[in-house]
Design an enzyme around this catalytic site. Structure first.
Site, mmCIF file in Angstrom:
data_model
loop_
_atom_site.group_PDB
_atom_site.id
_atom_site.type_symbol
_atom_site.label_atom_id
_atom_site.label_comp_id
_atom_site.label_asym_id
_atom_site.label_seq_id
_atom_site.Cartn_x
_atom_site.Cartn_y
_atom_site.Cartn_z
ATOM 1 C CG ASP A 99 -0.631 -2.174 0.803
ATOM 2 O OD1 ASP A 99 -1.127 -3.311 0.704
ATOM 3 O OD2 ASP A 99 -0.523 -1.570 1.890
ATOM 4 C CG HIS A 294 0.355 -6.949 -2.113
ATOM 5 N ND1 HIS A 294 -0.818 -6.357 -2.535
ATOM 6 C CD2 HIS A 294 0.842 -6.161 -1.121
ATOM 7 C CE1 HIS A 294 -1.039 -5.270 -1.806
ATOM 8 N NE2 HIS A 294 -0.045 -5.135 -0.949
#
Length: 318
Positions: A99, A294
């Protein structure tokens, strides 16, 4: 067993988790996460013969959180990783990021190839510096409700996210969120970042109530401002990285993402995933894990660990 301690680097204090002996590997987490997000990777990489260090990044968790928004540029965050390597008594390291930690890892490799000998990025492709400031480009394309934009005004997102931290963490980590392009990426008028959440869905199998409780406890103490300040430097980072326009990262590299991650399927990421080799001429593997979202290293730890360990061993000549 991994241990934790405070280390001073680049002028601020960092909480780090570490384990193992051998070549240094630094793990950089993203938003809204902590070094705890690497709980499955730290022991696996250490067992493979490495010294693994995972900090709470600047502005997160138990690490220092400077008050000035401008203290969260890509120069500051890469400087932190350089400082950590030095504080650990090393001159070389391999760096892995997920991320927001991925741009830190990519830029660390770009800025300091003398230190960072290999780089892996999870969920966020490497920098392909665009033709203009990211927030300007969104506006020019008629987009006004992307979550990056919602996060810009200091105090607005903080107030929403801090109102009920347990709900925030359950929604962002355990809900559809960043696995859902129609969910959290776009903020509906008056509904805020969490507006899409019902909070009735059970937690996914990879996130336990005790995991969630830990994230919640730490964020109740730290608040969200430090992490949000990273987003408030998006345009500034674009300006600062002008000298590296069209530069490549020549170290061995690895990219991992989930097939259901809106960051790589959505607005910006899908184009970049198809152009990895433009920036990474020595890309060893592009691993898209089917069905993962994610939070890929928490969702599919065995597959991520296997790929990371293989990559780190080859890159370090083990």
């Amino acid at each position: 067993m991994s241990s934790s301690r405070m280390i001073t680097a680049n002028g601020i204090d960092f909480f780090v988790r570490e384990e193992g002996q051998g070549p240094l590997v630094v793990l950089c987490h993203g938003w809204p996460e902590l070094s705890y997000s690497w709980r499955h990777q730290i022991p696996a990489i250490a067992a493979a013969g490495f010294h693994v260090v995972a900090p709470d990044m600047r502005g997160f968790g138990q690490s220092a959180s400077p008050s000035d928004v401008s203290a969260y540029s890509i120069f500051d965050t890469v400087g932190d990783v350089v400082g950590l390597v030095q504080a650990l008594g090393e001159t070389k390291a391999m760096v892995v990021g997920h991320d927001w930690g991925a741009p830190v890892a990519w830029h660390a490799a770009l800025f300091r190839p003398d230190i960072f000998t290999a780089v892996a990025g999870l969920s966020v492709p490497p920098p392909l510096r665009g033709r203009g400031r990211p927030l300007d480009l969104l506006r020019q394309n008629g987009i006004t409700n992307f979550y990056w934009q919602y996060f810009q005004t200091p105090g607005v997102a903080e107030a929403e996210l801090e109102r009920d931290v347990a709900r925030t963490m359950r929604t962002v980590l355990g809900g559809r969120g960043l696995a859902d392009p129609d969910g959290a990426m776009f903020v509906q008028e008056g509904k805020g970042f969490l507006g899409h959440a019902t909070n009735t869905e059970p937690l996914p199998a990879w996130l336990s109530e005790s995991d969630l409780a830990y994230f919640t406890e730490i964020y109740r103490k730290s608040g969200f401002r430090g992490g949000l300040n990273w987003y408030r430097n998006l345009d500034r980072n674009w300006e600062l990285t002008a000298p590296w326009q069209d530069a490549q990262i020549h170290q061995p590299s690895l990219f991992i993402a989930g097939s259901k991650d809106a960051v790589v399927t959505g607005l910006i990421g899908s184009k970049l995933v198809n152009k990895l080799e433009l920036v990474l001429p020595n890309l060893t593997r592009k691993l898209i894990i089917e069905g993962a979202g994610h939070w890929v290293q928490q969702e599919q730890p065995d597959e991520v660990n296997s790929a990371l360990v293989k990559f780190l061993k080859e890159a370090s000549g083990q």
